[in-house]
Design a protein around this motif. Structure first.
Motif, PDB file in Angstrom:
ATOM      1  N   ARG A  35       2.381   1.704  -3.533  1.00 37.90           N
ATOM      2  CA  ARG A  35       1.381   2.196  -4.485  1.00 37.90           C
ATOM      3  C   ARG A  35       1.061   3.659  -4.240  1.00 37.90           C
ATOM      4  O   ARG A  35       0.925   4.448  -5.195  1.00 37.90           O
ATOM      5  CB  ARG A  35       0.104   1.352  -4.372  1.00 37.90           C
ATOM      6  N   SER A  36       0.953   4.033  -2.993  1.00 39.01           N
ATOM      7  CA  SER A  36       0.671   5.435  -2.662  1.00 39.01           C
ATOM      8  C   SER A  36       1.792   6.348  -3.131  1.00 39.01           C
ATOM      9  O   SER A  36       1.547   7.432  -3.669  1.00 39.01           O
ATOM     10  CB  SER A  36       0.469   5.570  -1.154  1.00 39.01           C
ATOM     11  N   LYS A  37       3.025   5.912  -2.953  1.00 38.04           N
ATOM     12  CA  LYS A  37       4.181   6.699  -3.375  1.00 38.04           C
ATOM     13  C   LYS A  37       4.182   6.897  -4.885  1.00 38.04           C
ATOM     14  O   LYS A  37       4.398   8.011  -5.377  1.00 38.04           O
ATOM     15  CB  LYS A  37       5.467   6.002  -2.934  1.00 38.04           C
ATOM     16  N   ALA A  41       1.687   6.719  -6.900  1.00 45.59           N
ATOM     17  CA  ALA A  41       0.502   7.445  -7.367  1.00 45.59           C
ATOM     18  C   ALA A  41       0.626   8.950  -7.189  1.00 45.59           C
ATOM     19  O   ALA A  41      -0.098   9.716  -7.832  1.00 45.59           O
ATOM     20  CB  ALA A  41      -0.741   6.939  -6.632  1.00 45.59           C
ATOM     21  N   LYS A  42       1.559   9.391  -6.347  1.00 43.99           N
ATOM     22  CA  LYS A  42       1.661  10.816  -6.050  1.00 43.99           C
ATOM     23  C   LYS A  42       2.229  11.626  -7.201  1.00 43.99           C
ATOM     24  O   LYS A  42       1.871  12.793  -7.385  1.00 43.99           O
ATOM     25  CB  LYS A  42       2.530  11.022  -4.801  1.00 43.99           C
ATOM     26  N   PRO A  77       0.817  -1.225   0.000  1.00 47.31           N
ATOM     27  CA  PRO A  77       0.000   0.000   0.000  1.00 47.31           C
ATOM     28  C   PRO A  77       0.848   1.271   0.000  1.00 47.31           C
ATOM     29  O   PRO A  77       0.521   2.249  -0.687  1.00 47.31           O
ATOM     30  CB  PRO A  77      -0.823  -0.127   1.284  1.00 47.31           C
ATOM     31  N   ALA A  78       1.939   1.257   0.762  1.00 47.17           N
ATOM     32  CA  ALA A  78       2.817   2.427   0.815  1.00 47.17           C
ATOM     33  C   ALA A  78       3.503   2.653  -0.522  1.00 47.17           C
ATOM     34  O   ALA A  78       3.648   3.797  -0.972  1.00 47.17           O
ATOM     35  CB  ALA A  78       3.863   2.244   1.919  1.00 47.17           C
ATOM     36  N   GLU A 127      -3.305  -2.740 -10.816  1.00 50.58           N
ATOM     37  CA  GLU A 127      -3.602  -1.836  -9.699  1.00 50.58           C
ATOM     38  C   GLU A 127      -2.794  -0.552  -9.810  1.00 50.58           C
ATOM     39  O   GLU A 127      -3.298   0.542  -9.516  1.00 50.58           O
ATOM     40  CB  GLU A 127      -3.287  -2.537  -8.371  1.00 50.58           C
ATOM     41  N   ASP A 162      -4.556   3.099 -10.299  1.00 55.04           N
ATOM     42  CA  ASP A 162      -4.373   4.187  -9.337  1.00 55.04           C
ATOM     43  C   ASP A 162      -4.215   5.539 -10.031  1.00 55.04           C
ATOM     44  O   ASP A 162      -4.407   6.586  -9.406  1.00 55.04           O
ATOM     45  CB  ASP A 162      -3.124   3.938  -8.473  1.00 55.04           C
ATOM     46  N   ARG A 163      -3.876   5.518 -11.318  1.00 53.42           N
ATOM     47  CA  ARG A 163      -3.593   6.753 -12.041  1.00 53.42           C
ATOM     48  C   ARG A 163      -4.764   7.197 -12.919  1.00 53.42           C
ATOM     49  O   ARG A 163      -4.618   8.115 -13.727  1.00 53.42           O
ATOM     50  CB  ARG A 163      -2.343   6.568 -12.902  1.00 53.42           C
TER      51      ARG A 163
END
Length: 244
Positions: free
Chosen positions: A156-158, A160-161, A153-154, A185, A189-190
Motif C-alpha cells: 500500500r505504501s508503494k 500510494a507514493k 502495508p509495504a 483502502e 490512501d490517495r
C-alpha cells in the motif's frame, strides 16, 4: 592542459551532458564564431536535456506501462471514437493530477482505453510525475498474497507514493469481501491529493453492482467519481481494424 582540467572537472561534477557538448565544441570549428554566452548556454542546455531524458527513462521504467510506446502525439482524434479533442488537450496539461482529480475511460473491448490511458501517463512522466500502472486482476492477486505474507502495508505504501495510479481493466476480475476492502483502502490512501486513472469495459452506472456490498461500493465510488473526467470511447475494435 586546460581542456583536460575542464573535462576532469565536469566528470567530477557528474555533468556528462555538458562534458559531451564541450567535446563537440572543441571538435567543431563552427562554434569558434559564437560568443562565450551563446556557447556556454548550449553547454547548459545539453546537460539539462540529458538529465530530463534520463529522468523520463527512469520514470517510464518504474511505471511499467502496458503500452510504453503510447504517446500524446499519436492520439487519434477521429470523431467516431468519442474522443473530445479539447478535453484530451486539457488533460495533457496534467493539471488534473496536480489537483488530485481522476480520469475514467470506458468503452467496449479493443477501443483503445489502455492505450489512451498510457498516452496520458506518458505525458505525466514527461512532466516528471511518477506513475504506477496496475492491471486490476493482477493487483487483486498481489494484494491477496500480500495479506498472506504480511507485506500488505509495504504494498500500500508503494502504490500510494506515485501521484498517478492507473487501474486498468476495472471490472474484469470478480471481487470477494477482502478484495473490496483492499480496494477501498487503496483508493482511500490517495485521498486527498493522489490521482487515479481507471479504464473499464463496464459503464460507470454498473460499477456499484460490480463492487457488490453497498456500503463499501458507496465509499469507493464517492472517492473516485465525484472529482473525475470521463472519456467514453466508441466504435469497433481497433484490433479488428489492424487485421483487415
Amino acid at each position: 592542459m586546460l581542456n583536460n582540467q575542464t573535462r576532469h572537472a565536469l566528470a567530477q561534477l557528474r555533468m556528462p551532458g555538458m562534458s559531451q557538448a564541450y567535446e563537440d565544441q572543441l571538435n567543431n570549428t563552427a562554434f569558434n564564431d559564437m560568443g562565450f554566452e551563446a556557447r556556454f548556454g548550449l553547454l547548459v542546455d545539453a546537460e539539462i536535456a540529458l538529465r530530463d531524458n534520463k529522468r523520463v527513462a527512469r520514470l517510464l521504467k518504474a511505471a511499467k506501462l502496458k503500452e510504453p510506446s503510447a504517446t500524446p502525439e499519436d492520439i487519434d482524434f477521429t470523431a467516431s471514437r468519442g474522443i473530445d479533442k479539447t478535453q484530451v488537450l486539457d488533460l495533457l496539461t496534467c493539471q488534473w493530477i496536480q489537483r488530485g482529480q481522476h480520469v475514467v475511460i470506458t468503452g467496449p473491448t479493443g477501443t483503445g482505453k489502455t492505450w489512451l490511458g498510457c498516452a496520458l501517463a506518458r505525458q505525466a512522466i514527461r512532466k516528471g510525475i511518477a506513475v504506477s500502472y496496475q492491471r486490476m486482476p493482477r493487483l487483486l492477486e498481489d494484494m491477496e498474497i500480500a495479506h498472506a505474507d504480511g507485506s500488505m502495508p509495504a504494498l500500500r505504501s508503494k502504490l500510494a507514493k506515485a501521484p498517478l495510479l492507473i487501474l486498468d481493466d476495472w471490472g474484469v476480475a470478480p471481487l470477494n469481501e477482502r478484495g473490496r476492502q483492499n480496494l477501498l483502502e487503496l483508493i482511500d490512501d490517495r485521498v486527498p491529493g493522489g490521482s487515479v486513472l481507471v479504464t473499464s469495459q463496464l459503464p460507470v452506472k454498473t460499477w456499484h453492482d460490480y463492487l457488490g456490498e453497498p456500503t463499501v461500493a458507496d465509499a469507493i465510488l464517492d472517492r473516485i467519481l465525484h472529482n473525475r473526467h470521463t472519456i467514453e470511447l466508441r466504435g469497433e475494435s481497433l484490433r479488428k481494424r489492424s487485421v483487415k
